[in-house]
Design a protein around this motif. Structure first.
Motif, short mmCIF file in Angstrom:
data_model
loop_
_atom_site.label_atom_id
_atom_site.label_comp_id
_atom_site.label_asym_id
_atom_site.label_seq_id
_atom_site.Cartn_x
_atom_site.Cartn_y
_atom_site.Cartn_z
N LEU A 284 -5.36 3.97 8.64
CA LEU A 284 -4.50 4.51 9.61
C LEU A 284 -3.42 3.59 9.63
N GLY A 285 -3.93 2.14 9.80
CA GLY A 285 -2.64 0.98 9.93
C GLY A 285 -1.73 1.25 8.71
N SER A 286 -2.25 1.33 7.58
CA SER A 286 -1.49 1.41 6.25
C SER A 286 -0.59 2.76 6.46
N LEU A 287 -1.16 3.70 6.91
CA LEU A 287 -0.37 5.04 7.05
C LEU A 287 0.76 4.69 8.07
N TYR A 288 0.39 4.01 9.09
CA TYR A 288 1.59 3.92 10.22
C TYR A 288 2.60 3.18 9.34
N PHE A 289 2.42 1.78 8.51
CA PHE A 289 3.38 1.14 8.02
C PHE A 289 4.07 1.82 7.12
N SER A 290 3.67 2.83 6.50
CA SER A 290 4.49 3.50 5.50
C SER A 290 5.13 4.88 6.02
N GLU A 291 4.59 5.75 6.77
CA GLU A 291 5.07 6.77 6.91
C GLU A 291 5.64 6.65 8.73
N VAL A 292 5.42 5.75 9.58
CA VAL A 292 6.00 5.40 10.84
C VAL A 292 6.91 4.61 10.75
N ALA A 293 6.85 3.28 10.12
CA ALA A 293 7.54 2.14 10.14
C ALA A 293 8.35 2.28 8.98
N HIS A 294 8.06 3.32 8.01
CA HIS A 294 8.99 3.15 6.84
C HIS A 294 9.05 2.07 5.97
N PHE A 295 7.75 1.45 5.88
CA PHE A 295 7.85 0.16 4.92
C PHE A 295 7.32 0.76 3.45
N ILE A 296 8.08 0.59 2.39
CA ILE A 296 7.75 1.06 1.40
C ILE A 296 6.78 0.13 0.56
N PRO A 297 5.48 0.82 0.20
CA PRO A 297 4.60 0.07 -0.30
C PRO A 297 4.92 -0.59 -1.78
N CYS A 298 4.41 -1.63 -2.25
CA CYS A 298 4.78 -2.20 -3.62
C CYS A 298 3.64 -1.79 -4.46
N GLU A 299 3.63 -2.20 -5.62
CA GLU A 299 2.57 -1.96 -6.61
C GLU A 299 1.10 -2.69 -5.97
N LEU A 300 1.20 -3.73 -5.73
CA LEU A 300 -0.17 -4.38 -5.31
C LEU A 300 -0.71 -3.71 -3.97
N CYS A 301 0.07 -3.15 -3.25
CA CYS A 301 -0.23 -2.45 -1.93
C CYS A 301 -0.90 -1.06 -2.36
N TRP A 302 -0.44 -0.58 -3.30
CA TRP A 302 -0.95 0.69 -3.84
C TRP A 302 -2.49 0.44 -4.47
N PHE A 303 -2.76 -0.62 -5.16
CA PHE A 303 -3.97 -1.01 -5.57
C PHE A 303 -4.82 -1.21 -4.23
N GLN A 304 -4.49 -1.77 -3.33
CA GLN A 304 -5.36 -2.21 -2.35
C GLN A 304 -5.45 -0.70 -1.56
N ARG A 305 -4.73 0.10 -1.53
CA ARG A 305 -5.01 1.45 -0.68
C ARG A 305 -5.81 2.23 -1.58
N ILE A 306 -5.91 2.26 -2.84
CA ILE A 306 -6.68 2.92 -3.80
C ILE A 306 -8.18 2.50 -3.47
N CYS A 307 -8.31 1.09 -3.19
CA CYS A 307 -9.57 0.63 -2.75
C CYS A 307 -10.04 0.97 -1.36
N MET A 308 -9.28 1.05 -0.63
CA MET A 308 -9.57 1.27 0.97
C MET A 308 -9.38 2.48 1.38
N TYR A 309 -8.72 3.56 1.00
CA TYR A 309 -8.68 4.79 1.53
C TYR A 309 -10.02 5.64 1.34
N PRO A 310 -10.60 5.78 -0.14
CA PRO A 310 -11.83 6.46 -0.24
C PRO A 310 -12.92 5.92 0.67
N MET A 311 -13.05 4.55 0.98
CA MET A 311 -13.98 4.04 1.71
C MET A 311 -14.09 4.81 3.10
#
Length: 131
Positions: A17-44
């Motif tokens: 939820l924090g990650s989604l807040y940063f990208s969708e509400v605060a409009h922080f654009i995720p970098c490539e390494l952020c995407w890899f971290q999300r790929i690991c966290m979201y399914p969990m």
């Protein structure tokens, strides 16, 4: 229900939820390494939620490799941001060296992700020991 299993699910949920807040509400654009971290966290979030519902402590065997890999991505990302010798690992799109937040001089988004991965890893080890 295992408290450590439930705790791990809550950590994954907050991180997602924090990650989604940063990208969708605060409009922080995720970098490539952020995407890899999300790929690991979201399914969990889903996997640990189902494991909590079923009280399946064996899920730790499947979650631990994901948390370790995600944690390694976070460490590389922190090094990219904080150690100049590692600058330039991420060269496409949004630079991974950028810091959207920098609380207390050291808490950045990948640091928050690393804390989440560490807490989930510890919770999974406790879950396995309590079997």
């Amino acid at each position: 229900m295992s408290k450590s299993l439930y705790f791990a699910w809550v950590v994954a949920l907050i991180a997602t939820l924090g990650s989604l807040y940063f990208s969708e509400v605060a409009h922080f654009i995720p970098c490539e390494l952020c995407w890899f971290q999300r790929i690991c966290m979201y399914p969990m979030t889903i996997i640990l939620g189902i494991a909590c519902f079923r009280n399946d402590r064996k899920i730790a065997y499947y979650v631990l490799p994901i948390t370790i890999i995600g944690g390694l991505f976070s460490i590389v990302h922190i090094l990219e941001q904080k150690v100049h010798a590692f600058a330039g690992i991420c060269k496409q799109g949004i630079p991974c060296s950028g810091e959207y937040i920098n609380w207390f001089g050291f808490v950045t988004i990948p640091m928050l992700a690393l804390c989440g991965f560490i807490l989930i890893t510890i919770s999974m080890i406790v879950t396995l020991r309590n079997r």
